[in-house]
Design a protein around this motif. Structure first.
Motif, PDB file in Angstrom:
ATOM      1  N   HIS A 179       0.821  -1.210   0.000  1.00  0.00           N
ATOM      2  CA  HIS A 179       0.000   0.000   0.000  1.00  0.00           C
ATOM      3  C   HIS A 179       0.859   1.265   0.000  1.00  0.00           C
ATOM      4  CE1 HIS A 179      -3.517   2.505   0.761  1.00  0.00           C
ATOM      5  NE2 HIS A 179      -2.747   3.178   1.599  1.00  0.00           N
ATOM      6  N   PHE A 180       1.898   1.258   0.808  1.00  0.00           N
ATOM      7  CA  PHE A 180       2.761   2.440   0.919  1.00  0.00           C
ATOM      8  C   PHE A 180       3.931   2.412  -0.082  1.00  0.00           C
ATOM      9  CE2 PHE A 180       0.655   2.612   5.077  1.00  0.00           C
ATOM     10  CZ  PHE A 180       0.340   3.955   5.146  1.00  0.00           C
ATOM     11  N   ARG A 181       3.932   1.394  -0.935  1.00  0.00           N
ATOM     12  CA  ARG A 181       4.954   1.244  -1.979  1.00  0.00           C
ATOM     13  C   ARG A 181       6.375   1.183  -1.413  1.00  0.00           C
ATOM     14  NH1 ARG A 181       1.027   4.650  -4.769  1.00  0.00           N
ATOM     15  NH2 ARG A 181       0.138   3.377  -6.428  1.00  0.00           N
ATOM     16  N   VAL A 182       6.534   0.342  -0.401  1.00  0.00           N
ATOM     17  CA  VAL A 182       7.853   0.059   0.159  1.00  0.00           C
ATOM     18  C   VAL A 182       8.017  -1.462   0.181  1.00  0.00           C
ATOM     19  CG1 VAL A 182       7.904   2.153   1.569  1.00  0.00           C
ATOM     20  CG2 VAL A 182       7.067   0.027   2.572  1.00  0.00           C
ATOM     21  N   ARG A 183       9.228  -1.910   0.419  1.00  0.00           N
ATOM     22  CA  ARG A 183       9.463  -3.353   0.514  1.00  0.00           C
ATOM     23  C   ARG A 183       9.211  -3.821   1.945  1.00  0.00           C
ATOM     24  NH1 ARG A 183      15.145  -4.648  -0.772  1.00  0.00           N
ATOM     25  NH2 ARG A 183      15.462  -2.907   0.633  1.00  0.00           N
ATOM     26  N   THR A 184       8.762  -5.060   2.093  1.00  0.00           N
ATOM     27  CA  THR A 184       8.556  -5.624   3.421  1.00  0.00           C
ATOM     28  C   THR A 184       9.865  -5.586   4.207  1.00  0.00           C
ATOM     29  OG1 THR A 184       6.831  -7.072   2.552  1.00  0.00           O
ATOM     30  CG2 THR A 184       7.708  -7.643   4.691  1.00  0.00           C
ATOM     31  N   LYS A 210      16.325  -0.414   9.752  1.00  0.00           N
ATOM     32  CA  LYS A 210      16.538   0.687  10.697  1.00  0.00           C
ATOM     33  C   LYS A 210      16.299   2.040  10.041  1.00  0.00           C
ATOM     34  CE  LYS A 210      19.730  -1.985  13.408  1.00  0.00           C
ATOM     35  NZ  LYS A 210      20.262  -1.852  14.730  1.00  0.00           N
ATOM     36  N   ASN A 211      15.960   2.045   8.776  1.00  0.00           N
ATOM     37  CA  ASN A 211      15.714   3.284   8.044  1.00  0.00           C
ATOM     38  C   ASN A 211      14.583   4.065   8.709  1.00  0.00           C
ATOM     39  OD1 ASN A 211      14.784   5.230   6.169  1.00  0.00           O
ATOM     40  ND2 ASN A 211      15.593   4.018   4.472  1.00  0.00           N
ATOM     41  N   ARG A 212      14.812   5.361   8.945  1.00  0.00           N
ATOM     42  CA  ARG A 212      13.815   6.180   9.634  1.00  0.00           C
ATOM     43  C   ARG A 212      13.287   7.309   8.762  1.00  0.00           C
ATOM     44  NH1 ARG A 212      16.578   6.831  15.495  1.00  0.00           N
ATOM     45  NH2 ARG A 212      15.328   8.711  15.451  1.00  0.00           N
ATOM     46  N   SER A 213      13.285   7.111   7.448  1.00  0.00           N
ATOM     47  CA  SER A 213      12.699   8.136   6.572  1.00  0.00           C
ATOM     48  C   SER A 213      11.195   8.193   6.837  1.00  0.00           C
ATOM     49  CB  SER A 213      12.973   7.814   5.107  1.00  0.00           C
ATOM     50  OG  SER A 213      12.297   6.638   4.721  1.00  0.00           O
ATOM     51  N   LYS A 214      10.629   9.373   6.709  1.00  0.00           N
ATOM     52  CA  LYS A 214       9.221   9.586   7.080  1.00  0.00           C
ATOM     53  C   LYS A 214       8.260   8.613   6.391  1.00  0.00           C
ATOM     54  CE  LYS A 214       5.519  12.901   7.514  1.00  0.00           C
ATOM     55  NZ  LYS A 214       5.119  13.037   8.889  1.00  0.00           N
ATOM     56  N   PRO A 215       8.336   8.444   5.064  1.00  0.00           N
ATOM     57  CA  PRO A 215       7.378   7.513   4.439  1.00  0.00           C
ATOM     58  C   PRO A 215       7.496   6.086   4.984  1.00  0.00           C
ATOM     59  CG  PRO A 215       8.527   8.808   2.768  1.00  0.00           C
ATOM     60  CD  PRO A 215       9.197   9.087   4.079  1.00  0.00           C
ATOM     61  N   LEU A 216       8.711   5.680   5.251  1.00  0.00           N
ATOM     62  CA  LEU A 216       8.922   4.335   5.775  1.00  0.00           C
ATOM     63  C   LEU A 216       8.439   4.216   7.219  1.00  0.00           C
ATOM     64  CD1 LEU A 216       9.878   1.573   5.126  1.00  0.00           C
ATOM     65  CD2 LEU A 216      12.200   2.289   5.624  1.00  0.00           C
ATOM     66  N   VAL A 217       8.669   5.243   8.015  1.00  0.00           N
ATOM     67  CA  VAL A 217       8.220   5.237   9.414  1.00  0.00           C
ATOM     68  C   VAL A 217       6.693   5.157   9.473  1.00  0.00           C
ATOM     69  CG1 VAL A 217       8.058   6.630  11.516  1.00  0.00           C
ATOM     70  CG2 VAL A 217      10.255   6.371  10.354  1.00  0.00           C
ATOM     71  N   VAL A 218       6.015   5.907   8.636  1.00  0.00           N
ATOM     72  CA  VAL A 218       4.544   5.880   8.619  1.00  0.00           C
ATOM     73  C   VAL A 218       4.056   4.487   8.234  1.00  0.00           C
ATOM     74  CG1 VAL A 218       2.478   6.782   7.475  1.00  0.00           C
ATOM     75  CG2 VAL A 218       4.298   8.347   8.191  1.00  0.00           C
ATOM     76  N   ALA A 219       4.671   3.883   7.233  1.00  0.00           N
ATOM     77  CA  ALA A 219       4.287   2.525   6.823  1.00  0.00           C
ATOM     78  C   ALA A 219       4.526   1.530   7.958  1.00  0.00           C
ATOM     79  CB  ALA A 219       5.057   2.120   5.571  1.00  0.00           C
ATOM     80  N   ARG A 220       5.689   1.613   8.588  1.00  0.00           N
ATOM     81  CA  ARG A 220       6.043   0.696   9.672  1.00  0.00           C
ATOM     82  C   ARG A 220       5.085   0.864  10.857  1.00  0.00           C
ATOM     83  NH1 ARG A 220      11.158   2.381  10.854  1.00  0.00           N
ATOM     84  NH2 ARG A 220      11.996   1.084   9.191  1.00  0.00           N
ATOM     85  N   GLN A 221       4.830   2.110  11.245  1.00  0.00           N
ATOM     86  CA  GLN A 221       3.931   2.359  12.370  1.00  0.00           C
ATOM     87  C   GLN A 221       2.512   1.893  12.055  1.00  0.00           C
ATOM     88  OE1 GLN A 221       4.584   6.576  12.899  1.00  0.00           O
ATOM     89  NE2 GLN A 221       6.179   6.236  14.437  1.00  0.00           N
ATOM     90  N   SER A 222       2.079   2.093  10.830  1.00  0.00           N
ATOM     91  CA  SER A 222       0.738   1.644  10.428  1.00  0.00           C
ATOM     92  C   SER A 222       0.629   0.131  10.514  1.00  0.00           C
ATOM     93  CB  SER A 222       0.430   2.119   9.006  1.00  0.00           C
ATOM     94  OG  SER A 222       0.400   3.518   8.942  1.00  0.00           O
ATOM     95  N   ALA A 223       1.649  -0.566  10.054  1.00  0.00           N
ATOM     96  CA  ALA A 223       1.638  -2.028  10.108  1.00  0.00           C
ATOM     97  C   ALA A 223       1.618  -2.516  11.559  1.00  0.00           C
ATOM     98  CB  ALA A 223       2.845  -2.590   9.364  1.00  0.00           C
ATOM     99  N   MET A 224       2.425  -1.894  12.406  1.00  0.00           N
ATOM    100  CA  MET A 224       2.437  -2.285  13.824  1.00  0.00           C
ATOM    101  C   MET A 224       1.065  -2.073  14.453  1.00  0.00           C
ATOM    102  SD  MET A 224       6.070  -0.832  15.185  1.00  0.00           S
ATOM    103  CE  MET A 224       7.633  -1.566  14.711  1.00  0.00           C
ATOM    104  N   TYR A 225       0.459  -0.941  14.155  1.00  0.00           N
ATOM    105  CA  TYR A 225      -0.864  -0.609  14.673  1.00  0.00           C
ATOM    106  C   TYR A 225      -1.891  -1.654  14.238  1.00  0.00           C
ATOM    107  CZ  TYR A 225      -5.304   1.986  14.872  1.00  0.00           C
ATOM    108  OH  TYR A 225      -6.600   2.371  15.086  1.00  0.00           O
ATOM    109  N   LEU A 226      -1.898  -1.989  12.959  1.00  0.00           N
ATOM    110  CA  LEU A 226      -2.877  -2.946  12.439  1.00  0.00           C
ATOM    111  C   LEU A 226      -2.641  -4.349  12.988  1.00  0.00           C
ATOM    112  CD1 LEU A 226      -3.059  -1.686   8.760  1.00  0.00           C
ATOM    113  CD2 LEU A 226      -4.870  -1.524  10.492  1.00  0.00           C
ATOM    114  N   ILE A 227      -1.395  -4.731  13.134  1.00  0.00           N
ATOM    115  CA  ILE A 227      -1.104  -6.053  13.695  1.00  0.00           C
ATOM    116  C   ILE A 227      -1.618  -6.140  15.125  1.00  0.00           C
ATOM    117  CG2 ILE A 227       0.768  -7.562  14.500  1.00  0.00           C
ATOM    118  CD1 ILE A 227       2.274  -6.693  11.904  1.00  0.00           C
ATOM    119  N   LYS A 228      -1.377  -5.111  15.903  1.00  0.00           N
ATOM    120  CA  LYS A 228      -1.870  -5.129  17.288  1.00  0.00           C
ATOM    121  C   LYS A 228      -3.394  -5.192  17.315  1.00  0.00           C
ATOM    122  CE  LYS A 228      -1.402  -5.134  21.701  1.00  0.00           C
ATOM    123  NZ  LYS A 228      -1.070  -6.414  22.303  1.00  0.00           N
TER     124      LYS A 228
END
Length: 136
Positions: A8-13, A19-37
């Motif tokens: 969805h966010f056009r990034v790789r799993t 450890k990359n903390r670029s904004k688009p990647l952080v938003v994707a990572r945080q969204s995935a963590m949120y949905l998994i929980k």
């Protein structure tokens, strides 16, 4: 959920686990963590482990960040709604109903079959928690 979110966010799993903390990647990572929980009710430690060994406090911060941003950010809200729809289409589970299912039964306002289906979905996904190389 990691794969759906990455697509969805056009990034790789793999990027979600990096450890990359670029904004688009952080938003994707945080969204995935949120949905998994929300969907899988995994422990914070297990979620962190599945994201490349992130600490449980990182997971807490990610979930809180998404919860705080949702009312303020219509784009994020739209992204999560689209992801929830995709998850629902694959599983039949809606997040809004998840909170009404309990470990030992069903809230009186929720269809019992829904909670049974949710429980079965959670059981199917339990075995993938134990290795950080696995994907939720």
């Amino acid at each position: 959920i990691q794969r759906l979110t990455a697509d969805h966010f056009r990034v790789r799993t793999a990027d979600l686990k990096s450890k990359n903390r670029s904004k688009p990647l952080v938003v994707a990572r945080q969204s995935a963590m949120y949905l998994i929980k929300k969907y899988l009710d995994k422990s914070l430690v297990d979620i962190g482990r599945s994201f490349g060994g992130k600490d449980h406090t990182t997971v807490i911060n990610a979930i809180r960040k998404i919860e705080n941003q949702l009312p303020k950010d219509p784009d994020l809200k739209k992204d999560l709604e689209e992801l929830e729809t995709r998850i629902h289409n694959l599983t039949g589970v809606w997040i809004s109903s998840v909170d009404n299912c309990t470990d030992n039964g069903v809230d009186k306002n929720v269809d019992k079959n829904f909670c049974i289906k949710l429980h079965e979905f959670r059981l199917k996904t339990q075995h993938i928690v134990h290795s950080e190389s696995q994907v939720f």
